[in-house]
Design a protein around this motif. Sequence first.
Motif, PDB file in Angstrom:
ATOM      1  N   LYS A 220       0.846  -1.211   0.000  1.00 39.42           N
ATOM      2  CA  LYS A 220       0.000   0.000   0.000  1.00 39.42           C
ATOM      3  C   LYS A 220       0.873   1.250   0.000  1.00 39.42           C
ATOM      4  N   GLY A 221       1.917   1.238   0.841  1.00 37.72           N
ATOM      5  CA  GLY A 221       2.824   2.384   0.951  1.00 37.72           C
ATOM      6  C   GLY A 221       3.525   2.670  -0.373  1.00 37.72           C
ATOM      7  N   ILE A 222       3.976   1.613  -1.043  1.00 38.76           N
ATOM      8  CA  ILE A 222       4.687   1.803  -2.324  1.00 38.76           C
ATOM      9  C   ILE A 222       3.716   2.362  -3.363  1.00 38.76           C
ATOM     10  N   GLN A 223       2.507   1.794  -3.387  1.00 39.73           N
ATOM     11  CA  GLN A 223       1.520   2.271  -4.369  1.00 39.73           C
ATOM     12  C   GLN A 223       1.152   3.727  -4.113  1.00 39.73           C
ATOM     13  N   ALA A 224       1.021   4.083  -2.827  1.00 42.15           N
ATOM     14  CA  ALA A 224       0.685   5.479  -2.485  1.00 42.15           C
ATOM     15  C   ALA A 224       1.827   6.408  -2.915  1.00 42.15           C
ATOM     16  N   ALA A 225       3.070   5.957  -2.685  1.00 36.40           N
ATOM     17  CA  ALA A 225       4.223   6.791  -3.044  1.00 36.40           C
ATOM     18  C   ALA A 225       4.315   6.989  -4.553  1.00 36.40           C
ATOM     19  N   LYS A 226       3.869   5.950  -5.301  1.00 30.23           N
ATOM     20  CA  LYS A 226       3.910   6.054  -6.767  1.00 30.23           C
ATOM     21  C   LYS A 226       2.813   6.980  -7.286  1.00 30.23           C
TER      22      LYS A 226
END
Length: 323
Positions: free
Chosen positions: A316-322
Amino acid sequence: MADVLVVAEVAEGKLKKTTHSAITFAQKAAATIGGTFSILVIGDGAGKAAAEAQGFGAAKILVVEDASLKNYLAERYAPTVAAIGKNYGVVVGTASAYGKDLLPRVAARLGAGYASDITEVIADGGALKYKRPMFAGNAFGIASISTPIQVVSVRQSAFAAAEPTGGQSPVETVAYAGPSKAAERVEFVSFDQVKSARPELTEARVVVSGGRALKEKFNQVLDPLADALGAAVGASRAACDAGYAPSDLQVGQTGKIVAPQLYFAIGISGAIQHLAGMKGSKVIVAINKDADAPIFQVADYGLVADLFTTVPELVKGIQAAKG
Ligand code: FAD
């Protein structure tokens, strides 16, 4: 000692990336012994791959194509590689499945000493010495070979891929020397290739590996993380043996050797046999609920946590950062 011969690996008319590591070795070895290096391209699609091989500054490109070389069998390839290799001082390939199968046979035919899976070539005056791992990578030995011809396989992850220099090496066609006697007893049945949209495990910049702890949720947990990072998926032997992951994903002493920029060890204890396959990774991230797990001794970043809650949060964190 004379010149260096690179035994290229060809797939679908292209040089496999493994070959680029062997070329890097050849460039250094040839400079040390004051010789040149040539590239042997053998098998189906060799003619096409030869054009690509011309760009690496080799003295010449030797091409062997024959209908009976369509499907790789060491028993059909080894006599020709040895017949050409006898004109060289060093014959080198990569310690891939192909190289591990072919090169010992070539060495035996040439009566040559063989240094396998080397991680460094050392200039010793005008001679060559080879650094190679022993005891699952817990010790390194330095080998020197005293036979007139030396056969070497290089560990792909230890030699940076050679970049084309833009040259145009001359191409020479060489006749196929025929199969060995042993070929009569060997039959090609089929080649079953696993097609994946993910990068090849040994060539990926990011590897997400999982262990026995993932159980039947291996793909459910790891695939989203691998997708978010554009990563290859790897596995511990315990995960493969339990049937949670296919055995071609196994990383370690008896699996594949990887050295990506970023390696995730998720629910992997860090047994020495696993470390043997991944401890050359640039940055290692470990997630394990046991703070004393040995994987934390090699990890650059360690998270003591339950993977089943942590990994989805990470995704979730990686997707949000992207964004
Ligand atoms: P385990 O050792 O069972 O570790 C599981 C880990 O998951 C534990 O550390 C545990 O704390 C953690 N965990 C459990 N639940 C959770 C959770 N919910 N959240 C977070 N963490 C959790 N192994 C290889 O990997 N590659 C090889 O090539 C290889 N070759 C071998 C060759 C030989 C000759 C031998 C004898 C062994 C070889 N092995 C190899 C096996 C190796 O010794 C280990 O048995 C294996 O690596 C263990 O796999 P694992 O870490 O997945 O499993």
